[in-house]
Design a protein around this motif. Structure first.
Motif, PDB file in Angstrom:
ATOM      1  N   HIS A 746     -19.160  74.884 -44.498  1.00 53.10           N
ATOM      2  CA  HIS A 746     -18.232  74.227 -43.577  1.00 53.10           C
ATOM      3  C   HIS A 746     -18.786  72.885 -43.105  1.00 53.10           C
ATOM      4  O   HIS A 746     -18.045  71.901 -42.998  1.00 53.10           O
ATOM      5  N   ALA A 747     -20.085  72.844 -42.855  1.00 60.65           N
ATOM      6  CA  ALA A 747     -20.701  71.568 -42.479  1.00 60.65           C
ATOM      7  C   ALA A 747     -20.675  70.596 -43.649  1.00 60.65           C
ATOM      8  O   ALA A 747     -20.436  69.387 -43.470  1.00 60.65           O
ATOM      9  N   ALA A 748     -20.912  71.100 -44.849  1.00 59.64           N
ATOM     10  CA  ALA A 748     -20.895  70.235 -46.027  1.00 59.64           C
ATOM     11  C   ALA A 748     -19.510  69.643 -46.251  1.00 59.64           C
ATOM     12  O   ALA A 748     -19.369  68.457 -46.583  1.00 59.64           O
ATOM     13  N   VAL A 749     -18.492  70.443 -46.084  1.00 57.95           N
ATOM     14  CA  VAL A 749     -17.124  69.938 -46.240  1.00 57.95           C
ATOM     15  C   VAL A 749     -16.799  68.944 -45.130  1.00 57.95           C
ATOM     16  O   VAL A 749     -16.181  67.902 -45.374  1.00 57.95           O
ATOM     17  N   ALA A 750     -17.215  69.247 -43.894  1.00 55.79           N
ATOM     18  CA  ALA A 750     -16.967  68.324 -42.784  1.00 55.79           C
ATOM     19  C   ALA A 750     -17.621  66.971 -43.043  1.00 55.79           C
ATOM     20  O   ALA A 750     -17.030  65.911 -42.767  1.00 55.79           O
ATOM     21  N   ALA A 751     -18.827  66.986 -43.596  1.00 52.76           N
ATOM     22  CA  ALA A 751     -19.517  65.734 -43.899  1.00 52.76           C
ATOM     23  C   ALA A 751     -18.714  64.900 -44.890  1.00 52.76           C
ATOM     24  O   ALA A 751     -18.638  63.664 -44.771  1.00 52.76           O
ATOM     25  N   ALA A 757     -23.022  61.808 -42.224  1.00 47.78           N
ATOM     26  CA  ALA A 757     -24.179  62.504 -42.785  1.00 47.78           C
ATOM     27  C   ALA A 757     -24.144  63.969 -42.372  1.00 47.78           C
ATOM     28  O   ALA A 757     -23.607  64.319 -41.313  1.00 47.78           O
ATOM     29  N   LEU A 758     -24.737  64.825 -43.200  1.00 43.90           N
ATOM     30  CA  LEU A 758     -24.699  66.261 -42.944  1.00 43.90           C
ATOM     31  C   LEU A 758     -25.293  66.600 -41.582  1.00 43.90           C
ATOM     32  O   LEU A 758     -24.762  67.447 -40.856  1.00 43.90           O
ATOM     33  N   ASP A 759     -26.367  65.928 -41.218  1.00 38.97           N
ATOM     34  CA  ASP A 759     -27.005  66.240 -39.945  1.00 38.97           C
ATOM     35  C   ASP A 759     -26.286  65.612 -38.756  1.00 38.97           C
ATOM     36  O   ASP A 759     -26.688  65.805 -37.606  1.00 38.97           O
ATOM     37  N   LYS A 760     -25.230  64.848 -39.025  1.00 40.22           N
ATOM     38  CA  LYS A 760     -24.460  64.223 -37.940  1.00 40.22           C
ATOM     39  C   LYS A 760     -23.131  64.940 -37.683  1.00 40.22           C
ATOM     40  O   LYS A 760     -22.363  64.521 -36.805  1.00 40.22           O
ATOM     41  N   VAL A 761     -22.870  66.010 -38.432  1.00 38.70           N
ATOM     42  CA  VAL A 761     -21.618  66.747 -38.262  1.00 38.70           C
ATOM     43  C   VAL A 761     -21.600  67.426 -36.902  1.00 38.70           C
ATOM     44  O   VAL A 761     -22.551  68.137 -36.536  1.00 38.70           O
ATOM     45  N   THR A 762     -20.513  67.224 -36.162  1.00 38.93           N
ATOM     46  CA  THR A 762     -20.394  67.839 -34.839  1.00 38.93           C
ATOM     47  C   THR A 762     -19.840  69.260 -34.968  1.00 38.93           C
ATOM     48  O   THR A 762     -19.296  69.652 -36.007  1.00 38.93           O
ATOM     49  N   VAL A 763     -19.970  69.997 -33.870  1.00 36.68           N
ATOM     50  CA  VAL A 763     -19.426  71.364 -33.853  1.00 36.68           C
ATOM     51  C   VAL A 763     -17.924  71.333 -34.075  1.00 36.68           C
ATOM     52  O   VAL A 763     -17.361  72.145 -34.820  1.00 36.68           O
ATOM     53  N   ALA A 764     -17.232  70.390 -33.439  1.00 30.78           N
ATOM     54  CA  ALA A 764     -15.778  70.287 -33.588  1.00 30.78           C
ATOM     55  C   ALA A 764     -15.391  69.962 -35.022  1.00 30.78           C
ATOM     56  O   ALA A 764     -14.418  70.517 -35.552  1.00 30.78           O
TER      57      ALA A 764
END
Length: 942
Positions: A746-751, A757-764
């Protein structure tokens, strides 16, 4: 109903109303040239049923009827229906014939002592509306009875099947100017001469509707009687004392106590052979053509009629010569039991020879005869066939026990071959035979083919053995009625039938099943379903084993939770009344709407035809609105919690407790192998697929599912299985790369979607990606996505979906491929070749066509995951358990999750074996991942 499956409809037939209508539909009457009995009502009713089944293809139908005797209305009013004339003399025998015919169509008939058919319909309708598991189900009431108009809602309509007319909320308002909740008031004012309910003198339907439309209700009419001038006002005043009774008499009861679950409304197997005989006996030759159309395979055309064949039906009811076909006549070219070699095994020598023959056979057809119906009934005898055209019957119980072997001798000799998994077995509805043999102490192993399952996979509407024998083998089987008598009469049981009669009947079943294997097996291969059959056939044995195992329930925990929630419900009720400034019926949408939107002045959300909606979506949005004060949002917030708790108490805790078997303290649910169009399992009695998981209070119910003393439960479920299947099928580089590198999908898709960047993906952002990840499998619309993500409007949802499809173009191509396949072939296939027809894809209606597109995508993904993969894993794991004699039992399957039981000391090792088998069930381009939990109860194991 699982997400992604088509919106379903249940048809509720107003039995006696439709029968009366059928009776008077044909002037001059009719009679059978064979039996001489009157038939006009039966003929017309048969036409109605065939039209319903052929044109509308319903999956769920119930016919509600009145039972003899007084009802609760007679207790309220002794003159109720006192003036009703008795039906004509020829009505009752036709009514019984109609009941017989309806059951042959597989349609359940429901009547409750002390209640009327309309009350049964009202109760079933309310159960649908109240059941969150059937939130998309529509109700069509086959009737034009004005009393039933009070049941109309946006999901409930009345259907005049003869005129193809629908009465819904909008039409009621348009034609009569009233809402469904005002129907009772109108009926009370106008009365009912047929039911002997006196109304207001001079007030008919139009006047009553006008009064109620103007003043709102009977109470409103009486409160404003001074405004009603002249004789009309005087008449209303004179009738005022009896109007409260009228209201109670005409209001339908929506909580009739009856032992009938919505799962029981599924249409059963159509007994086409018996129906043909029925129609032939009554001279209904034209109905046979519609019957053949109904029961033909879904993907085949009817055979072309040949000159002189019975497929060329004349316009007359009988034939050019006026003589109907003999119901016992065997069609030209058909075989019967007399054509083959069927014999009884009654001596020890013959039994030993049978044992040797079975051991050497490549495939053995097995069938059981029982004394009564059900899983736990006594075995009457066993039938076998291992070469076509021959079969044997081994009696165990009969009227002459001295003429054959006893049960112990028979089972002791045959046990080893029946339990030998290397001796392949076939049967028709073989899961039932597995249960019967298990009850007799035999664990049938080696299930290789089930002709009923094959018929389902191939799309045959009717899967009865008799019908399939006629359709595929040109063989007319002996009906069971020849042995035990007709339904509705004093039927015999199989142990009372002489050997010379039961032997050809029983042996024929085994032989026909073997011959169906030889016919159907190549058809499955030709349709590309060989790999699918290799999973579905042995699964029969797996499911029978799971049903026998059951799962232990802690009744004290169920009672504790029920009492705890009941206390919390009482507290909530008090808090709601205090916040609302007074008491009202919490379960009445009308009263709740008045409190929320009039008394408290809260803003209305969506509206229905009957007023402002108070459904869960509206209440949850009100509870979260930031422009309202905490005091304003308190009532909707508390109502949401109240409804959730009440649902848990009424639907789950109570039903689970009543489903526990007293002899072993376990629930033994039934698993329907092909109960859903996607191929996933469904369950009933009780439905374990819908145990709540979304809230902590709901999840607590799992704590009542416990392991046996000294054992632990193993819970294993696939991680993000549908997304992994989607990655494999679409071969999308981004999705595949994320899974292969074990990233947070889910984080990868959000990125990707939000270009961060992957490490900048927010919870929302991650939560939004999670919603769209799973929503895309079900063809989520911008409107649907906006509803699921706080702060997202429909325009933003369109952009989000567009960005997703752009970033993951492989998924977009896959989705278009699914839709194109459905358009070109009429359906889609899963990874193992499971086919589903998608007729909605050809609809002229944009909404229906859009539904078809979503179904095409969902079926391929979900069907491959919860239809193909999990079943493959179950079969492989079951075989591993038996091959290695593992101390482990498979208990429950729910979507992508398996629940097993193991001795405490071995549980950890057994859990790793479960993981190994599940993760290796299929070879995908991305790794399968299984999450494992172990604990004394389902909650802690999960």
């Amino acid at each position: 109903m699982a997400a992604g499956e088509s919106t379903d409809t249940i048809y509720l037939i107003d039995g006696h109303a439709q029968i009366y209508r059928a009776y008077f539909a044909i002037r001059g009457g009719m009679s059978s040239p064979v039996t001489g009995e009157p038939t006009q009502a039966v003929f017309a009713f048969a036409g109605m049923l065939l039209k319903l089944l052929v044109e509308h293809k319903p999956h769920a139908v119930v016919m509600a009827i009145d039972l003899p005797g007084k009802t609760f209305r007679d207790e309220m009013y002794s003159e109720y229906k006192a003036n009703r004339e008795p039906p004509p003399d020829d009505f009752f025998p036709q009514e019984q014939r109609i009941f017989e015919m309806t059951r042959l169509f597989g349609i359940p008939i429901v009547g409750v002592e002390g209640a009327e058919a309309d009350d049964v319909i009202a109760t079933l309708t309310q159960r649908v509306l109240d059941d969150a598991d059937h939130g998309d189900m529509q109700v069509r009431i086959v009737s034009r009875d004005k009393d039933l108009e009070q049941l109309l809602t946006p999901r409930v309509c009345m259907f005049d099947i003869h005129k193809d007319e629908t009465i819904d909320v909008a039409r009621l308002e348009e034609e009569k100017g009233i809402r469904p909740d005002q129907v009772v008031d109108v009926l009370a004012l106008m009365g009912d001469k047929v039911d002997n309910i006196p109304g207001v003198e001079g007030v008919g339907p139009k006047t009553a509707a006008k009064l109620i439309s103007e003043f709102g209700s009977v109470t409103g009419v009486l409160a404003n009687i001074d405004k009603i001038k002249g004789k009309r006002g005087q008449n209303i005043a004179a009738a005022a004392d009896r109007l409260p009774l009228n209201l109670r008499l005409v209001e339908l009861k929506r909580d009739v106590e009856m032992d009938f679950d919505l799962a029981d409304a599924q249409i059963g197997a159509i007994d086409a052979t018996a129906l043909r005989q029925f129609f032939q006996a009554l001279g209904f030759r034209r109905h046979i053509r519609d019957l053949d159309e109904l029961v033909k395979p879904a993907d085949t055309d009817p055979p072309a009629a040949q000159p002189g064949s019975d497929d060329l039906f004349p316009e007359s009811l009988y034939g050019d010569d006026g003589e109907p076909a003999d119901p016992e006549q065997v069609p030209a070219g058909f075989t019967t039991a007399e054509s083959y070699d069927y014999r009884a095994i009654t001596t020890r020598k013959a039994l030993d020879e049978l044992f040797n023959d079975l051991c050497a056979a490549p495939l053995v057809s097995v069938d059981t005869e029982t004394i009564g119906l059900g899983r736990r009934v006594r075995l009457c005898g066993l039938s076998f066939s291992w070469r076509t055209g021959a079969g044997v019957y081994v009696p165990i119980v009969s009227p002459y026990p001295d003429r054959h072997l006893d049960e112990r001798t028979v089972l002791d000799v045959l046990r080893s071959v029946l339990e030998d998994e290397t001796v392949s077995k076939c049967g028709h509805n073989l899961k039932y035979d597995v249960h019967v043999l298990r009850h007799a102490g035999i664990n049938l192993r080696g299930v290789a083919f089930d002709s009923m399952i094959a018929c389902q996979l191939l799309g045959y509407a009717s899967r009865g053995l008799d019908h399939m024998a006629e359709t595929l083998l040109q063989h007319k089987m002996a009906p069971i009625s020849r042995l035990i008598g007709q339904r509705g009469s004093e039927q015999a049981t199989m142990d009372q039938i002489p050997l010379d009669q039961i032997t050809p009947y029983a042996a024929e079943d085994a032989d026909i099943t073997l011959r169906l294997y030889e016919k159907l097996s190549p058809m499955l291969a030709e349709k590309g379903m060989a790999a699918l059959a290799a999973v579905e056939m042995p699964l029969v044995e797996v499911l029978a084993d799971m049903e026998c195992n059951g799962i232990r329930i802690d009744p004290d925990e169920l009672l504790r939770q029920k009492n705890d929630l009941a206390g919390r419900i009482d507290v909530l009720r008090g808090q709601i009344f205090e916040a609302a400034g007074g008491e009202f019926n919490l379960d009445s949408p009308k009263q709740l709407a008045e409190v929320l939107f009039k008394k408290l002045g809260l803003p209305t959300g969506k509206r229905t035809k009957t007023g402002a909606s108070t459904d869960a979506e509206v209440l949850e949005k009100l509870a979260k609105r930031e422009d309202l004060t905490p005091q304003q949002t308190l009532v909707p917030r508390l109502i949401v919690e109240y409804r959730r708790f009440a649902k848990l108490v009424n639907t789950y805790l109570g039903r689970l407790h009543s489903s526990v078997y007293k002899d072993d303290g376990r629930i033994h649910a039934s698993f329907q192998q092909l109960g859903a169009a996607t191929g996933r399992l469904s369950s009933g009695a009780p439905n374990l697929q819908n145990i709540p998981v979304r809230t902590e209070v709901g999840r607590q119910i799992r704590k009542a599912f416990v392991a046996e003393p000294g054992h632990l439960l193993i819970c294993a479920d696939y991680s993000q299985i549908e997304l992994r299947i989607l990655a494999h099928l679409s071969q999308d580089p981004g999705l595949t790369e994320a899974f292969n590198n074990d990233r947070d999908i889910h984080a990868a898709v959000a990125a990707q979607v939000y270009s961060v960047a992957l490490d900048k993906v927010t919870v929302a952002q991650r939560n939004a990606a999670k919603v769209i990840n799973f929503g895309i499998i079900y063809g989520v619309t911008p409107y649907g996505l906006a509803r699921r993500i706080d702060g997202l409007d429909e325009t933003g949802a369109k952009v989000l979906i567009a960005d997703y499809r752009k970033r993951f173009s492989g998924i977009d191509r896959f989705m278009h491929h699914c839709v194109d396949e459905a358009l070109e072939t009429g359906g889609v296939r899963t990874m193992l070749g499971r086919r589903r027809q998608i007729p909605q894809i050809q609809s002229r209606s944009p909404a229906t066509r859009s539904l078809g597109e979503r179904l095409a995508i969902n079926t391929v993904v979900q069907g491959s995951a919860t239809g193909d993969l999990i079943k493959t894993a179950m079969v492989n794991l079951y075989r591993r358990i038996h091959r290695d004699r593992l101390p482990m039992k498979m208990l429950v399957q729910i979507h992508d999750e398996l629940l097993l039981e193991s001795p405490r000391g071995a549980a950890k090792d057994q859990a790793e074996i479960v993981r190994e088998e599940m993760e290796s069930a299929m070879k995908l381009s991305v790794p399968l991942k299984v999450d494992i939990g172990i604990g004394p109860d389902w909650l802690s194991a999960k």
